[in-house]
Design a protein around this motif. Structure first.
Motif, PDB file in Angstrom:
ATOM      1  N   MET A 117       0.833  -1.206   0.000  1.00 17.86           N
ATOM      2  CA  MET A 117       0.000   0.000   0.000  1.00 17.86           C
ATOM      3  C   MET A 117       0.865   1.251   0.000  1.00 17.86           C
ATOM      4  N   LEU A 118       1.945   1.208   0.765  1.00 20.56           N
ATOM      5  CA  LEU A 118       2.845   2.358   0.839  1.00 20.56           C
ATOM      6  C   LEU A 118       3.462   2.635  -0.531  1.00 20.56           C
ATOM      7  N   LEU A 119       4.010   1.584  -1.138  1.00 23.24           N
ATOM      8  CA  LEU A 119       4.692   1.755  -2.417  1.00 23.24           C
ATOM      9  C   LEU A 119       3.708   2.158  -3.502  1.00 23.24           C
ATOM     10  N   ASN A 120       2.463   1.691  -3.343  1.00 20.64           N
ATOM     11  CA  ASN A 120       1.458   2.013  -4.337  1.00 20.64           C
ATOM     12  C   ASN A 120       1.332   3.526  -4.523  1.00 20.64           C
ATOM     13  N   ASN A 121       1.534   4.250  -3.427  1.00 16.28           N
ATOM     14  CA  ASN A 121       1.431   5.705  -3.534  1.00 16.28           C
ATOM     15  C   ASN A 121       2.641   6.320  -4.222  1.00 16.28           C
ATOM     16  N   LEU A 122       3.700   5.526  -4.383  1.00 15.89           N
ATOM     17  CA  LEU A 122       4.897   6.056  -5.022  1.00 15.89           C
ATOM     18  C   LEU A 122       5.017   5.608  -6.475  1.00 15.89           C
ATOM     19  N   VAL A 123       4.148   4.674  -6.851  1.00 17.45           N
ATOM     20  CA  VAL A 123       4.255   4.116  -8.196  1.00 17.45           C
ATOM     21  C   VAL A 123       3.862   5.160  -9.222  1.00 17.45           C
ATOM     22  N   PRO A 124       4.605   5.242 -10.323  1.00 22.48           N
ATOM     23  CA  PRO A 124       4.239   6.227 -11.337  1.00 22.48           C
ATOM     24  C   PRO A 124       2.863   5.918 -11.934  1.00 22.48           C
ATOM     25  N   TYR A 125       2.233   6.968 -12.350  1.00 17.52           N
ATOM     26  CA  TYR A 125       0.928   6.858 -12.994  1.00 17.52           C
ATOM     27  C   TYR A 125       1.034   5.873 -14.144  1.00 17.52           C
ATOM     28  N   GLY A 126       0.120   4.937 -14.232  1.00 17.14           N
ATOM     29  CA  GLY A 126       0.121   4.023 -15.366  1.00 17.14           C
ATOM     30  C   GLY A 126       0.732   2.682 -15.031  1.00 17.14           C
ATOM     31  N   ALA A 127       1.610   2.636 -14.005  1.00 20.48           N
ATOM     32  CA  ALA A 127       2.255   1.367 -13.680  1.00 20.48           C
ATOM     33  C   ALA A 127       1.392   0.531 -12.750  1.00 20.48           C
ATOM     34  N   ARG A 128       0.328   1.135 -12.247  1.00 17.30           N
ATOM     35  CA  ARG A 128      -0.409   0.423 -11.200  1.00 17.30           C
ATOM     36  C   ARG A 128      -1.170  -0.775 -11.708  1.00 17.30           C
ATOM     37  N   THR A 129      -1.620  -0.730 -12.963  1.00 18.03           N
ATOM     38  CA  THR A 129      -2.285  -1.926 -13.496  1.00 18.03           C
ATOM     39  C   THR A 129      -1.333  -3.098 -13.483  1.00 18.03           C
ATOM     40  N   ASP A 130      -0.050  -2.847 -13.813  1.00 26.97           N
ATOM     41  CA  ASP A 130       0.916  -3.947 -13.831  1.00 26.97           C
ATOM     42  C   ASP A 130       0.921  -4.646 -12.486  1.00 26.97           C
ATOM     43  N   ILE A 131       0.917  -3.845 -11.419  1.00 24.43           N
ATOM     44  CA  ILE A 131       0.985  -4.418 -10.083  1.00 24.43           C
ATOM     45  C   ILE A 131      -0.268  -5.203  -9.778  1.00 24.43           C
ATOM     46  N   LEU A 132      -1.400  -4.593 -10.087  1.00 22.86           N
ATOM     47  CA  LEU A 132      -2.655  -5.265  -9.800  1.00 22.86           C
ATOM     48  C   LEU A 132      -2.737  -6.579 -10.519  1.00 22.86           C
ATOM     49  N   ASN A 133      -2.401  -6.541 -11.800  1.00 22.46           N
ATOM     50  CA  ASN A 133      -2.446  -7.772 -12.573  1.00 22.46           C
ATOM     51  C   ASN A 133      -1.494  -8.772 -11.977  1.00 22.46           C
ATOM     52  N   TYR A 134      -0.358  -8.277 -11.525  1.00 20.75           N
ATOM     53  CA  TYR A 134       0.611  -9.181 -10.939  1.00 20.75           C
ATOM     54  C   TYR A 134       0.046  -9.832  -9.680  1.00 20.75           C
ATOM     55  N   MET A 135      -0.632  -9.024  -8.852  1.00 18.58           N
ATOM     56  CA  MET A 135      -1.115  -9.544  -7.567  1.00 18.58           C
ATOM     57  C   MET A 135      -2.128 -10.663  -7.718  1.00 18.58           C
ATOM     58  N   PHE A 136      -2.813 -10.699  -8.852  1.00 19.21           N
ATOM     59  CA  PHE A 136      -3.796 -11.760  -9.067  1.00 19.21           C
ATOM     60  C   PHE A 136      -3.161 -13.038  -9.585  1.00 19.21           C
ATOM     61  N   GLY A 137      -1.953 -12.936 -10.050  1.00 17.70           N
ATOM     62  CA  GLY A 137      -1.330 -14.095 -10.655  1.00 17.70           C
ATOM     63  C   GLY A 137      -1.792 -14.236 -12.089  1.00 17.70           C
ATOM     64  N   TYR A 138      -0.856 -14.558 -12.958  1.00 19.18           N
ATOM     65  CA  TYR A 138      -1.204 -14.629 -14.359  1.00 19.18           C
ATOM     66  C   TYR A 138      -0.208 -15.510 -15.072  1.00 19.18           C
TER      67      TYR A 138
END
Lengths: 344, 279, 296
Positions: free
Chosen positions: A173-194
């Motif tokens: 959650m902390l790092l999420n606030n530091l992630v550049p705009y646009g990169a957050r989908t990558d993280i979300l997709n990653y968190m679900f496993g793919y």
């Protein structure tokens, strides 16, 4: 009795391997159709597409088998039927790794691009940071899970896992606030496993070798893991060196989890449910579980992934595979729970 | 009813009446400064039933865990058949010592037969390491025989969690007996047993001691039981060995009263207990 | 899960239900307009119509995109964690949200009411909504004239683009996130951008919004141009760029003709008044001769 057990084990192994291969081939015959014309394509496609499917089904099989193995090892090690690789904070560790990479690492990408070696290493983006994160989290849990005398204690271990998991979640959650705009989908997709068709062959091979090593190691622990289901003193009296058994089981589980994270990210539920299903069907003998659970998990993940891969047309795009593993696995789990009076 | 059974591949036994296991200057601290076992030096003899008694927290169970090698002594040594227990390979240790806990615990739904068979695991492993035939058929016979001996043959296919406390205890005893070790450690094995099974177990263990020269080390709370059935009694008090020897000589009001803080009187060869009056 | 919601809101825009676009309260703005914007597109539009001075609070996503002169503007939070206390302290005349009306927390509505803050709930998912929102933002910031001028300018720019569409538009797939592959589907401004740039978005058939597809579907769609959105990242270093390599290996026309490009413009996933420049760049990717590597 030995002959009887061996023949039963051999029969189960052969049937399991045969079924796994059969499902592997069946999965290759399904895929998404041409958008707007055909929802699902059934049958074997041209080579270029078959290769993509092959990569993905291979990755699903390896990731599933590794999770099934890690689940048995950790449930046995922790004497806790709720344990799986993700209860121990390994998933949150890998997510933190990915986020740190996105926040700080990608800024350095430019300096790396001068070196072709680094380029190749990071061509698969999140894999290496994920692996590093998982290994660091595992190591922390391991250090915290040891009691006086250096022996791993199931209760301390599981609590450490939960705590590392929570801290990892907070860091995410902390790092999420530091992630550049646009990169957050990558993280979300990653968190679900793919599981991706784009997985490199090197990674698949590396994951396969890690899994096979972990599997081979686990197969030698079957009898000892059975005895480790007793209290520490009982297991000790029956001839088990608990400290080294736990160390081996933990290391093998970490290796198997790493193999699965490498090719599929953190996919939940498979590692939890497959050992249970096998225990419900074949009994709690670890010598059998170490064979049946990886095979069942491989079959389960191949089928679930083939389902999401092929049905994007019905769901306005591909579903995360975790949705299917939970939706199919959950009710099956409840059925088994209902059928048997107890799980402990 | 009870049969001592045939045990074709029993390990070598100590000489009749010889020392099977012995502790010297044994101490153990769970946390620094809190001594649970304090400088205990005591031999246990083959062919004898030794019972360990003492009030709650006196260090009985800790002593048992130390003898088992599960706890590592803070000071002192334990010698089993002439060897230091800490240097023993786990499989060899399992050939010498078996253990029955107060409340057996199993985390997964193994059947009774599977659990009893696990007593045989270490032997099989040893045979594998030494590349000798494990004698699985005779082991199977022994497993079945032991289940008959402990009256759990009818439960063979039941899972452990379906059993009553007494049945569970008998399964744990059967597992230890299948291990067929010269030394058997039991932590209140009769706590959950009915009278009939208590007497059966007692007869069985006594005959193992007498006929097969096994050392039986038995932690109990029942002082009359110890007085009537033990060959030797060991009284623990505050971690120390308070008394040791023939039950008739050791279990006396002089020794027991200060330890248990109750009146002890002997009537018809039975110890009777009553609380001190408040005056 | 909550992260998912945040991201869904940022990237995908709102539920496609509301066609009503910007909802404004017909209050007369007070002496000098003070605007708190929690929506990055709205902030950009305000900057583009010359209303920079009116911005007194922004969202965390705005920070890296603000000009240096506005870097001191406090962050009030976004869709989920709006710092209401800070908002009240800033005493804005308007608070810009992009949210479906049911989702606006009742607390925010009553806070706004008590402090005389006008809630301006915008929606920018199509070009038509962009024009409407720009007009709204113009009126609340007192820059109506500039807003009207910007709209006229953009409309004429778009007109030029529309009239110079190529005869045979190439088949385009525009990827906005790579693992798994999320593409620009039907019914959103990025789809419109592809069309205006002179391409045919073949991924329209995969679904509305931003559907997830497999590489197999990508191969079946066989685009002649493959665009990969990496806003804010370094420009592609050439055909050996690790971010391009895996795509150039796929059996698709775009790979064999080396028409795989990274779109690294920081505002590439937002709809603002500068969209014309973005579309020009996209068009370069489409009608340029086989162009190895990056376009920017």
């Amino acid at each position: 009795m030995k002959a009887m057990i061996l023949s039963r084990l051999t029969a189960i192994t052969l049937a399991g391997v045969f079924l796994t291969l059969l499902i592997f081939i069946v999965c290759l015959a399904f895929g998404p159709g041409m958008p707007g014309q055909q929802a699902i394509s059934v049958g074997f496609p041209r080579m270029a597409i078959l290769q993509l499917r092959l990569t993905r089904v291979e990755a699903a099989a390896i990731a599933g088998a590794a999770l099934g193995l890690a689940g048995v090892l950790l449930q046995g090690l922790l004497r806790n039927p709720l344990a799986d690789p993700f209860v121990l904070g390994i998933s949150s560790g890998s997510t933190v790794g990915v986020m740190i990479w996105i926040v700080f690492g990608q800024a350095m990408l430019q300096s790396f691009t001068s070196s072709p070696w680094m380029e190749n290493l990071f061509a698969n983006g999140q894999t290496i940071p994920a692996l590093v994160g998982a290994v660091v989290a595992t190591w922390l849990v391991f250090l915290l899970g040891r009691r006086r005398g250096g022996m791993l204690d199931p209760m301390t271990l599981i609590l450490s896992g939960v705590i590392i998991s929570t801290i990892g979640g907070a860091l995410v959650m902390l790092l999420n606030n530091l992630v550049p705009y646009g990169a957050r989908t990558d993280i979300l997709n990653y968190m679900f496993g793919y599981i991706s068709e784009g997985t490199s062959h090197t990674l698949i091979l590396a994951a396969f070798i890690s899994f096979v090593l972990a599997w081979a190691g686990a197969l030698t622990l079957g009898g000892a893991m059975n005895i480790a289901s007793f209290s520490d003193a009982e297991a000790h009296s029956l001839g088990i060196q608990l400290s080294s058994l736990r160390l081996s089981a933990f290391a093998l589980a970490a290796l198997a989890t790493a193999a699965s994270i490498t090719v599929a990210g953190p996919i939940g539920f498979v590692g939890l449910i497959c050992p249970h299903a096998c225990r419900g069907i074949f009994g709690p003998d670890h010598r059998q579980l170490f064979i049946t659970s990886p095979l069942l998990a491989a079959i389960f993940l191949m089928l679930a992934d083939t389902f999401v891969r092929s049905t994007g047309a019905y769901f306005n795009g591909e579903l995360p595979v975790g949705v299917i593993t939970a939706l199919c696995g959950g009710p099956f789990f409840l059925y088994l729970l209902k059928r048997r009076r107890t799980w402990m | 009813m009870l049969m001592s059974g045939k045990h074709p591949d029993a390990p070598s036994v100590a000489l009749p009446g010889g020392i099977a296991i012995e502790s010297t200057n044994l101490s153990y601290q769970y946390v620094a400064g809190q001594t649970a076992v304090d400088d205990v030096a005591v031999p246990f003899y083959a062919g004898e039933v030794t019972m360990i008694v003492g009030p709650n927290g006196s260090g009985k169970s800790t002593l048992l865990q130390l003898l088992l090698g599960h706890l590592t002594p803070s000071a002192g040594t334990i010698t089993v058949h002439g060897q230091n227990i800490t240097g023993l390979h786990p499989l060899n240790r399992a050939a010498l010592l078996s253990y029955v806990p107060q409340t057996p615990q199993v985390s997964f739904a193994y059947s009774v037969q599977e659990i009893v068979a696990m007593g045989y695991w270490a032997h099989r492993r040893r045979a594998l390491r030494a590349s000798v035939p494990a004698g699985d058929q005779s082991a199977m016979d022994r497993i079945v025989q032991t289940m008959w001996d402990l009256d759990i043959h009818a439960l063979a296919q039941r899972t452990f969690d379906e059993l009553s406390a007494g049945e569970r205890q008998r399964v744990a005893i059967a597992r230890a007996l299948v291990q067929d070790t010269p030394i058997i450690l039991l932590d209140e094995p009769t706590a959950a047993l009915d009278v009939w099974h208590q007497l059966e177990l007692l007869d069985h263990l006594k005959s193992l001691a007498r006929d097969r020269q096994k050392a039986i080390i038995w932690v109990t709370h029942d002082l009359n039981h110890a007085r009537a059935n033990a060959d030797r009694v060991l009284i623990m008090h505050e971690g120390k060995l308070a008394a040791h020897g023939n039950p008739k000589h050791v279990l006396t009001s002089d020794i027991l009263e200060p330890i248990y803080r109750v009146h002890v009187t002997l009537r018809d060869d039975n110890l009777l207990f009553s609380r001190f009056s408040s005056s | 899960m909550r992260l998912n919601i945040i991201l869904g809101l940022i990237l995908v825009g709102m539920l496609p239900a509301l066609a009503g676009c910007a909802k404004t309260v017909a209050n007369k703005p007070r002496s000098s307009p003070r605007i708190v914007s929690t929506d990055p597109s709205a902030t950009q539009i305000l900057l583009q119509i010359g209303a920079a001075k009116t911005i007194v609070g922004v969202s965390p996503w705005d920070k890296p995109l603000l000009p240096l002169s506005l870097r001191h503007v406090p962050v009030v939070g976004g869709y989920v964690h709006l710092d209401e206390e800070l908002v009240v302290q800033l005493a804005p005349t308007a608070l810009i949200l992009q949210q479906s009306p049911q989702r606006i927390a009742p607390g925010i509505i009553s806070m706004a009411k008590q402090n005389g803050i006008r809630i301006v709930n915008i929606r920018i998912n199509t070009f038509r909504q962009l024009f409407a929102t720009t007009r709204t933002l113009g009126s609340i910031s007192g820059c109506q004239k500039q807003a009207a001028a910007a709209i006229t300018k953009l409309k004429s720019e778009l007109n030029i683009l529309a009239h110079s569409r190529p005869q045979k538009p190439p088949r385009v797939v525009y990827i906005i996130s790579t693992e798994p592959i999320m593409v620009v589907g039907a019914d959103n401004f990025m789809d419109q951008e592809i069309t205006l740039a002179g391409g045919t978005n073949v991924a329209e058939r995969c679904g509305d919004g931003f559907p997830t597809i497999t590489r197999e579907t990508l191969v079946r769609l066989n685009p002649q141009v493959l665009l990969i959105s990496k806003p804010g990242e370094p420009v592609a270093s050439g055909p050996q760029d690790p971010r391009l390599l895996p795509w150039l290996k796929l059996p698709i026309a775009a790979a064999s003709h080396k028409r795989v490009d990274l779109i690294t413009w920081p505002r590439a996933q937002m709809l603002t008044l500068h969209v014309y420049h973005l579309i020009r760049r996209l068009r370069n990717c489409m009608d340029a001769a086989p162009n190895p590597g990056g376009s920017q």
